[in-house]
Write an enzyme that holds these catalytic residues in place. Structure first.
Site, mmCIF file in Angstrom:
data_model
loop_
_atom_site.group_PDB
_atom_site.id
_atom_site.type_symbol
_atom_site.label_atom_id
_atom_site.label_comp_id
_atom_site.label_asym_id
_atom_site.label_seq_id
_atom_site.Cartn_x
_atom_site.Cartn_y
_atom_site.Cartn_z
ATOM 1 N N CYS A 11 0.891 -1.038 0.108
ATOM 2 C CA CYS A 11 0.101 -0.045 0.169
ATOM 3 C C CYS A 11 1.044 1.298 0.062
ATOM 4 O O CYS A 11 2.122 1.236 0.038
ATOM 5 C CB CYS A 11 -0.961 -0.060 1.116
ATOM 6 S SG CYS A 11 -0.375 0.112 2.864
ATOM 7 N N CYS A 85 -1.795 1.331 -4.141
ATOM 8 C CA CYS A 85 -0.326 1.987 -4.505
ATOM 9 C C CYS A 85 -0.521 2.366 -5.957
ATOM 10 O O CYS A 85 0.185 3.212 -6.423
ATOM 11 C CB CYS A 85 0.567 1.009 -4.071
ATOM 12 S SG CYS A 85 0.890 -0.331 -5.493
ATOM 13 N N CYS A 89 3.436 0.513 -8.190
ATOM 14 C CA CYS A 89 3.939 -0.787 -8.274
ATOM 15 C C CYS A 89 4.661 -1.421 -9.504
ATOM 16 O O CYS A 89 3.750 -1.401 -10.498
ATOM 17 C CB CYS A 89 2.836 -1.765 -7.678
ATOM 18 S SG CYS A 89 1.925 -1.359 -6.229
#
Length: 140
Positions: A11, A85, A89
């Site tokens: 996250c 996120c 990522c």
């Protein structure tokens, strides 16, 4: 390569959702799954309401600290669970990605964090049943 599946929870701040998910999978998985968590922009400390919510059910995550997300952590994981996120990522072939749309507990009190914790627990139980079906069946 190990037979133990590895899961990375990601996250933004690695201070609430991903830490609670890692705590649940570590606790419920009994060592059958390698568990990591990270954040695209880690906070200074873990969310105190998340720590308190987990402590209420007997899981201590107070010794954890937010960690920066690295490409290596993603590449060496079998499953990457993202929780808001976004595009931060990194994506690698051969890695299974899943996005869990969960409210961010940042700035929320314990009463608001409990339902988030409970949603995470249910998702982790489902994930564990998928990754280690024999262990989950034996526990029932």
């Amino acid at each position: 390569m190990s037979d133990t599946p590895s899961v990375l929870f990601v996250c933004v701040h690695n201070a609430g959702r991903s830490q609670m998910a890692a705590g649940f999978l570590t606790h419920l998985g009994g060592g059958a799954v390698e568990v990591r968590s990270a954040g695209s922009a880690p906070a200074e400390t873990i969310n105190s309401a998340a720590v308190e919510a987990m402590a209420e059910i007997g899981i201590d995550i107070s010794d954890q600290s937010p960690k920066i997300l690295t490409p290596d952590a993603v590449e060496t994981s079998d499953v990457v669970i993202t929780m808001g996120c976004g595009d931060a990522c990194p994506v690698f072939p051969g890695v299974s990605y899943r996005d869990w749309a969960l409210p961010d507990p940042a700035g929320k009190g314990l009463e608001a964090v409990r339902p988030i914790r409970d949603q995470i627990k249910a998702r982790v139980e489902d994930l564990l049943a998928e990754l280690v079906p024999a262990q989950t069946d034996a526990a029932r």
